[in-house]
Design an enzyme around this catalytic site. Structure first.
Site, mmCIF file in Angstrom:
data_model
loop_
_atom_site.group_PDB
_atom_site.id
_atom_site.type_symbol
_atom_site.label_atom_id
_atom_site.label_comp_id
_atom_site.label_asym_id
_atom_site.label_seq_id
_atom_site.Cartn_x
_atom_site.Cartn_y
_atom_site.Cartn_z
ATOM 1 N N GLU A 99 0.856 -1.435 -0.107
ATOM 2 C CA GLU A 99 0.122 0.183 0.299
ATOM 3 C C GLU A 99 0.865 1.186 -0.236
ATOM 4 O OE1 GLU A 99 -1.943 -3.174 2.888
ATOM 5 O OE2 GLU A 99 -0.154 -2.188 2.197
ATOM 6 N N LEU A 156 20.666 -28.130 -3.781
ATOM 7 C CA LEU A 156 19.483 -28.134 -2.971
ATOM 8 C C LEU A 156 19.337 -25.753 -3.244
ATOM 9 C CD1 LEU A 156 18.561 -30.283 -0.657
ATOM 10 C CD2 LEU A 156 17.186 -29.948 -3.706
ATOM 11 N N SER A 183 18.951 -38.890 10.248
ATOM 12 C CA SER A 183 18.131 -39.480 12.496
ATOM 13 C C SER A 183 20.320 -39.564 13.287
ATOM 14 C CB SER A 183 17.666 -40.610 12.547
ATOM 15 O OG SER A 183 16.937 -40.235 12.088
ATOM 16 N N GLU A 213 12.287 -32.119 -1.476
ATOM 17 C CA GLU A 213 13.198 -32.767 -2.716
ATOM 18 C C GLU A 213 14.060 -34.048 -2.027
ATOM 19 O OE1 GLU A 213 14.931 -30.987 -6.490
ATOM 20 O OE2 GLU A 213 13.110 -29.271 -5.673
ATOM 21 N N LEU A 233 11.653 -40.411 2.679
ATOM 22 C CA LEU A 233 11.509 -39.668 3.376
ATOM 23 C C LEU A 233 10.506 -39.205 3.405
ATOM 24 C CD1 LEU A 233 11.441 -37.685 5.468
ATOM 25 C CD2 LEU A 233 13.186 -35.815 3.713
#
Length: 384
Positions: A57, A214, A232, A305, A310
């Protein structure tokens, strides 16, 4: 032009302005604003700037002032309710009131607790007419900032799973090779979707197999997304490419794995951030807890990705909101699938999705689907 048609045209223009802010404004929403008269004259346009800078705005008011236009009595068309609080910048509703606008058209209400209808209420209290838009435009405005709304209202980011597969659903050959199933156009398009996200999530298996970067390699990126590795036991190599790139890298492991402390320390020394969470029932990273943690750090959208393990874990936990799938016009035969889970007893037990879009991208198809039954895709009604 009739008022309804003009409102639709101007909000459509404001949505296009808001889209230019993708990759620039996180954690703030992407907003566009057009200011003009009912006769069709446009006085100013603006889009939200990076955090700490002017909102849409104010940018539109500045644009009008720079052109020498008087906005008193004009209308502002804005894709999100003007803010009503002092954050990094002053309230936008006050700027519109001070400018002497007669009318404001708002596509969707801002659910941020310090706004949430207060912006429109303050405009109306100042004698400004406030109107909404039709359902289609409201939905488009909602979906443009779906991650922002998800973080505020659900306490977790919007999670988009990206897949690239053959016609027979293979994401890689049996030996793991996947470069390249899809063409260059599809890969470039994937970077535009990465740009939407504040975090890109992958698994350690993908890191070990492919050593991916990535990052976002297209224009219009104000800040690279955080790269997050679900790992993990902290098996990510300290020399992995994604650790040393702009945007940072977060390696997430299990707090119960005491034997991994040395590996985690080596990753931290290489420049990665380390997060330890409690394990889930399978001894893996608790993905719901990870998403909640990311939301608490103002992550609006997560782009996934990852490999089949997973991807399957996220789907089984019902944590995927949207599928972004690129399908190549080729068959691969034996190979790796899109997601791993146990055999189903009945077909109806499989996760179901609703179609959003099917569109050619080069020689491939881009398929977009949302999780069936997730009513979050559409916005709440504008208060009268």
């Amino acid at each position: 032009m009739q008022q309804a048609a003009l409102d639709r045209q101007r909000i459509t223009e404001a949505l296009a302005l808001a889209a230019t802010a993708i990759g620039q404004t996180d954690p703030n929403p992407r907003v566009g604003c057009v200011i003009g008269h009912a006769d069709g004259q446009v006085l100013g346009r603006g889009a939200t700037q990076p955090p700490g800078q002017a909102h849409a705005e104010v940018m539109a008011l500045r644009d009008a002032a720079a052109a020498g236009h008087d906005v008193r009595g004009a209308t502002a068309w804005v894709t999100l309710e003007p803010c009503a609080h002092h954050g990094r910048t002053p309230p936008c509703c006050d700027a519109l009131v001070a400018a002497g606008l007669a009318r404001v058209v708002v596509a969707v209400v801002d659910p941020f607790p310090q706004v949430a209808g207060q912006g429109t209420a303050r405009l109306r209290a100042a004698g400004i007419q406030v109107d909404g838009v039709d359902a289609d435009l409201a939905a488009a405005a909602w979906q443009l900032n779906i991650g922002f709304f998800s973080r505020l209202l659900r306490g977790r980011p919007w999670v988009r799973l990206k897949l690239a597969a053959s016609l027979d659903g293979r994401t890689a050959l049996p030996n793991g090779r996947s470069q390249w199933i899809t063409g260059s156009e599809a890969r470039a398009d994937g970077h535009l979707w990465r740009r939407r996200a504040a975090a890109i999530l992958t698994g350690v298996g993908t890191v070990l197999a492919d050593d991916p970067r990535l990052d976002v390699r297209c224009g219009g990126v104000g800040q690279q997304p955080l790269r997050v590795v679900a790992d993990s036991h902290f098996r990510t190599p300290p020399g992995a490419q994604l650790i040393g790139l702009p945007g940072g890298c977060l390696i997430v492991g299990n707090s119960s794995d005491l034997d991994a402390a040395a590996r985690a320390a080596a990753l931290a020394a290489a420049g990665a951030r380390i997060l330890t969470l409690n394990a889930d029932a399978q001894g893996r990273v608790d993905l719901a807890a990870l998403l909640a943690w990311l939301a608490s750090r103002d992550v609006n959208e997560v782009h996934v990705e990852a490999g089949a393990a997973l991807s399957g874990s996220l789907l089984r936990a019902d944590l995927i909101d949207e599928l972004l799938m690129y399908q190549a016009p080729r068959l691969l035969g034996p190979g790796r699938g899109m997601a791993e889970w146990a055999a189903l007893a009945v077909i109806e037990d499989g996760p179901a999705f609703d179609w959003l879009q099917v569109e050619p991208v080069g020689a491939d198809l881009r398929l977009r689907l949302k999780r069936a039954g997730h009513g979050f895709w559409l916005p709440p009604a504008m208060p009268a």
